[in-house]
Design a protein around this motif. Structure first.
Motif, short mmCIF file in Angstrom:
data_model
loop_
_atom_site.label_atom_id
_atom_site.label_comp_id
_atom_site.label_asym_id
_atom_site.label_seq_id
_atom_site.Cartn_x
_atom_site.Cartn_y
_atom_site.Cartn_z
N GLY A 40 60.14 5.03 -14.63
CA GLY A 40 59.43 4.25 -15.53
C GLY A 40 59.90 2.72 -14.88
O GLY A 40 60.66 2.53 -14.23
N LEU A 41 59.23 1.75 -15.67
CA LEU A 41 59.75 0.40 -15.28
C LEU A 41 61.21 0.08 -15.46
O LEU A 41 61.53 -1.13 -14.78
CB LEU A 41 58.76 -0.61 -15.91
CG LEU A 41 57.15 -0.30 -15.72
CD1 LEU A 41 56.37 -1.36 -16.33
CD2 LEU A 41 56.91 -0.30 -14.09
N CYS A 91 60.04 1.93 -20.14
CA CYS A 91 58.36 1.95 -19.98
C CYS A 91 57.64 2.66 -19.12
O CYS A 91 57.95 2.41 -17.82
CB CYS A 91 57.87 0.48 -20.01
SG CYS A 91 56.16 0.12 -19.94
N PHE A 92 56.68 3.80 -19.20
CA PHE A 92 56.22 4.48 -18.42
C PHE A 92 54.76 4.09 -18.34
O PHE A 92 53.99 4.77 -17.28
CB PHE A 92 56.26 6.06 -18.88
CG PHE A 92 57.55 6.48 -18.56
CD1 PHE A 92 58.19 7.00 -17.36
CD2 PHE A 92 58.67 6.38 -19.67
CE1 PHE A 92 59.23 7.32 -17.07
CE2 PHE A 92 59.99 6.96 -19.36
CZ PHE A 92 60.26 7.36 -18.02
N GLY A 145 51.81 -11.03 -18.34
CA GLY A 145 52.65 -12.39 -18.48
C GLY A 145 53.91 -12.03 -19.67
O GLY A 145 54.45 -13.24 -19.98
N THR A 146 54.11 -10.81 -19.74
CA THR A 146 55.19 -10.48 -20.63
C THR A 146 56.00 -9.42 -20.21
O THR A 146 55.60 -9.05 -19.22
CB THR A 146 54.58 -9.92 -22.11
OG1 THR A 146 54.03 -8.68 -21.85
CG2 THR A 146 53.50 -10.87 -22.48
N ASN A 147 56.91 -9.34 -20.96
CA ASN A 147 58.13 -7.94 -20.40
C ASN A 147 57.79 -6.98 -21.57
O ASN A 147 58.75 -5.99 -21.90
CB ASN A 147 59.53 -8.33 -20.44
CG ASN A 147 59.48 -8.94 -19.21
OD1 ASN A 147 58.96 -8.86 -18.11
ND2 ASN A 147 60.77 -9.81 -19.20
N GLU A 148 56.59 -6.90 -22.35
CA GLU A 148 56.25 -5.95 -23.40
C GLU A 148 55.36 -4.79 -22.79
O GLU A 148 54.55 -4.79 -21.92
CB GLU A 148 55.24 -6.66 -24.47
CG GLU A 148 55.17 -5.92 -25.68
CD GLU A 148 54.49 -6.51 -26.74
OE1 GLU A 148 53.79 -5.79 -27.56
OE2 GLU A 148 54.31 -7.71 -26.85
N CYS A 149 55.89 -3.68 -23.05
CA CYS A 149 55.04 -2.36 -22.65
C CYS A 149 53.71 -2.23 -23.13
O CYS A 149 53.54 -2.47 -24.40
CB CYS A 149 56.00 -1.24 -22.67
SG CYS A 149 55.61 0.24 -21.72
N ALA A 150 52.75 -1.98 -22.33
CA ALA A 150 51.61 -1.80 -22.84
C ALA A 150 51.42 -0.57 -23.89
O ALA A 150 50.39 -0.46 -24.76
CB ALA A 150 50.42 -1.47 -21.67
N ARG A 151 52.41 0.57 -23.58
CA ARG A 151 52.57 1.60 -24.69
C ARG A 151 53.66 1.72 -25.31
O ARG A 151 54.60 0.65 -24.61
CB ARG A 151 51.74 2.88 -24.07
CG ARG A 151 50.31 2.88 -23.51
CD ARG A 151 50.07 4.01 -22.82
NE ARG A 151 49.74 5.13 -23.78
CZ ARG A 151 48.64 5.28 -24.55
NH1 ARG A 151 47.75 4.73 -24.29
NH2 ARG A 151 48.57 6.40 -25.06
N LEU A 180 55.96 8.89 -29.83
CA LEU A 180 54.55 8.44 -29.46
C LEU A 180 54.17 8.77 -28.09
O LEU A 180 55.08 9.18 -27.30
CB LEU A 180 54.42 6.74 -29.77
CG LEU A 180 54.95 6.49 -31.31
CD1 LEU A 180 55.34 5.24 -31.09
CD2 LEU A 180 54.00 6.68 -32.27
N SER A 181 53.08 8.25 -27.63
CA SER A 181 52.47 8.71 -26.41
C SER A 181 52.84 7.46 -25.31
O SER A 181 52.25 6.45 -25.55
CB SER A 181 51.09 8.88 -26.31
OG SER A 181 50.39 8.87 -25.21
N PRO A 182 53.73 7.56 -24.35
CA PRO A 182 54.22 6.70 -23.45
C PRO A 182 53.09 6.54 -22.24
O PRO A 182 53.50 5.58 -21.61
CB PRO A 182 55.42 7.43 -22.95
CG PRO A 182 55.32 8.77 -22.93
CD PRO A 182 54.47 9.10 -23.88
N THR A 183 52.16 7.43 -22.15
CA THR A 183 51.46 7.42 -20.96
C THR A 183 49.81 7.61 -21.32
O THR A 183 49.72 8.10 -22.48
CB THR A 183 51.65 8.07 -19.74
OG1 THR A 183 51.76 9.58 -20.33
CG2 THR A 183 53.15 8.07 -19.22
#
Length: 198
Positions: free
Chosen positions: A48-49, A86-87, A93-99, A137-140
């Protein structure tokens, strides 16, 4: 009339007790067969990131059977969680995971172990595991992140086990690495074990 007979019987009781097998010096036979176990430890994911997740509580329950003095088979149910790893990818532009970067992991695995004696009643136990996992929840993926994911897993582990002088009870500790096939997430669980053999 009855008093001398009673006295004679009471006098012979210590002799009868001494004729039984003394518990001292008799080697303990390690109990083998149907068993249950309860384990609680720590769980984390790697990759992951964020490289690795924060350690979270891991709970595992199992039932199994010792096929022989060396081979054991079981079914184990485990519950852990990945926190702050985060996977998917970061939103631009953020450090927020898309999932979701926080998700629970449930395992239902068949396990096999081989007991290698190291000392009296003390064993090294390599293990194999395979089964199904559920992530919530679903990470990918690309679907709804709130929808749980189900996928196969496979793993290897190493542990130690000690058959205590307390009949029925064994204690030990395991390190188990499992790979979630599909989302390609490596997981690790480290936990002490308490095993009760019937």
């Amino acid at each position: 009339m009855k008093t001398p007979l009673l006295t004679a019987v009471l006098a012979l009781l210590p002799t009868a007790a001494l004729s039984a097998t003394a518990p001292e010096g008799v080697p303990l036979e390690v109990r083998r067969g149907f068993f249950t176990e309860a384990d609680i430890g720590v769980f984390f994911t790697v990759g992951g990131l964020n490289r690795y997740s924060n350690a979270q509580t891991y709970l595992q329950l199992g039932v199994g059977y010792d096929i022989s003095d060396r081979v054991t088979l079981g079914v184990h149910f485990g519950l852990g969680a990945s926190a702050a790893n985060c996977f998917a990818s970061y939103l631009p532009g953020t450090n927020e995971c898309a999932r979701s970067d926080n998700f629970s992991v449930v395992f239902a695995d068949v396990t096999a172990g081989y007991l290698v004696p190291l000392a009296t009643r003390f064993y090294l136990v390599p293990k194999l595991a395979a089964g199904m996992s559920r992530l919530d929840l679903s990470p990918t993926g690309t679907g709804d992140p709130a929808e749980p994911q189900t996928m196969p897993n496979a793993g290897v582990g190493i542990g130690v086990e000690y058959a205590t002088p307390l009949d029925h009870f064994s204690v030990g500790a395991d390190v188990m690495a499992r790979y979630l096939i599909g989302p390609n997430i490596p997981t690790f669980a480290v936990f002490p074990r308490v095993k009760y053999t019937f």
